[in-house]
Design a protein around this motif. Structure first.
Motif, PDB file in Angstrom:
ATOM      1  N   GLU A  69       0.943  -1.270  -0.184  1.00 17.47           N
ATOM      2  CA  GLU A  69       0.262  -0.238   0.419  1.00 17.47           C
ATOM      3  C   GLU A  69       0.749   1.639  -0.123  1.00 17.47           C
ATOM      4  N   SER A  70       2.466   0.714  -0.257  1.00 10.29           N
ATOM      5  CA  SER A  70       2.862   2.141  -0.456  1.00 10.29           C
ATOM      6  C   SER A  70       4.380   1.807  -0.955  1.00 10.29           C
TER       7      SER A  70
ATOM      8  N   MET B 234       4.218  -3.308 -10.614  1.00  9.71           N
ATOM      9  CA  MET B 234       3.152  -2.089 -11.535  1.00  9.71           C
ATOM     10  C   MET B 234       2.682  -0.557  -9.819  1.00  9.71           C
ATOM     11  N   THR B 235       3.007   0.582  -9.968  1.00 12.25           N
ATOM     12  CA  THR B 235       2.495   1.167  -8.618  1.00 12.25           C
ATOM     13  C   THR B 235       1.465   2.037  -9.479  1.00 12.25           C
ATOM     14  N   ASP B 236       0.932   2.540  -8.866  1.00 15.98           N
ATOM     15  CA  ASP B 236       0.345   3.882  -8.884  1.00 15.98           C
ATOM     16  C   ASP B 236       1.794   5.037  -8.488  1.00 15.98           C
TER      17      ASP B 236
ATOM     18  N   MET C 152       6.058   8.220  -0.163  1.00 16.68           N
ATOM     19  CA  MET C 152       7.005   8.788  -2.062  1.00 16.68           C
ATOM     20  C   MET C 152       5.396   8.290  -3.029  1.00 16.68           C
ATOM     21  N   ASN C 153       5.815   9.063  -4.290  1.00 15.59           N
ATOM     22  CA  ASN C 153       4.783   8.870  -5.089  1.00 15.59           C
ATOM     23  C   ASN C 153       5.699   7.637  -6.163  1.00 15.59           C
TER      24      ASN C 153
ATOM     25  N   LEU D 167      10.355   5.200  -8.159  1.00 11.17           N
ATOM     26  CA  LEU D 167      10.504   4.275 -10.355  1.00 11.17           C
ATOM     27  C   LEU D 167      12.223   3.997  -9.602  1.00 11.17           C
ATOM     28  N   LYS D 168      12.745   5.803  -9.599  1.00  8.42           N
ATOM     29  CA  LYS D 168      13.939   5.920  -9.396  1.00  8.42           C
ATOM     30  C   LYS D 168      14.422   4.808  -8.192  1.00  8.42           C
TER      31      LYS D 168
END
Length: 216
Positions: free
Chosen positions: A48-49, A88-90, A96-97, A102-103
């Motif tokens: 969830e995060s 797969m991420t929102d 953390m977005n 991704l980075k």
């Protein structure tokens, strides 16, 4: 009647070994993805995060877990030998977005795992930023089954790479066995041409070594 593996059945078998890590703070979106991905026979793990995803991947040792605001327990770190084939991420998440996650992934040992970003907001600059940062796809929510069809090449490529690695490891082990057997046979051949006394002594030593090999 003998069952024949059709291309579709072979694809389903490969997808059964495909592991997707989904990172999304929305319960509704997680449930939707769970239904879509499990209809594709994939193994799915939900976080969830971004922090919990990094913890799961072994990239973050300590995270602040406030039980009053978190609906999930702390994730267990990924076991040795278990792979993640797709992440797969929102994009919009508290803390953390998706771009930051991704980075972090692309700067780690997981850099070769395909990452897909999802968002309910169609912002061209955000999409370009994520794709330039290493994301393979940027999908708009709510996701449809047709969106997952875009991910099929990543499903097949990752599974094929895993199969090739297993084949390579098997070939190495087989070559080592052949080499060991060749050494043993050459040693026995040389003993046959030696004088009796020396040949007997060497034969005794070699027999002791062979017994030792069998005992380990």
């Amino acid at each position: 009647m003998e069952l024949v593996d059709t291309p579709k059945l072979q694809q389903q078998k490969k997808q059964q070994h495909f592991h997707v890590l989904v990172v999304d703070d929305s319960v509704i979106d997680r449930k939707l993805l769970e239904r879509l991905l499990r209809d594709s026979s994939c193994k799915v793990t939900f976080m969830e995060s971004g922090d919990k995803a990094l913890k799961y991947l072994g990239l973050l040792d300590d995270i602040d877990n406030d039980s009053s605001t978190s609906s999930q327990p702390l994730p267990l770190p990924l076991e040795d030998g278990i792979k993640v084939n797709l992440i797969m991420t929102d994009y919009c998440m508290p803390g953390m977005n998706g771009y930051d996650l991704l980075k972090r992934i692309k700067g780690s040992s997981w850099k070769d795992v395909p990452v897909v970003i999802m968002s309910s907001e169609n912002v061209p600059s955000r999409i370009s930023r994520c794709l330039e940062g290493g994301a393979k796809e940027f999908l708009l929510k709510p996701l449809q089954l047709s969106d997952l069809e875009k991910l099929q090449p990543y499903f097949m490529t990752s599974c094929d790479n895993s199969s090739q690695q297993k084949y390579a490891n098997s070939s190495i082990a087989s070559n080592n066995d052949i080499k060991n057997n060749s050494i043993k046979n050459n040693s026995l051949t040389k003993l046959k041409g030696m004088p009796g006394e020396h040949g007997f002594k060497l034969w005794y030593v070699l027999a002791s070594i062979l017994r030792f090999w069998k005992s380990i």
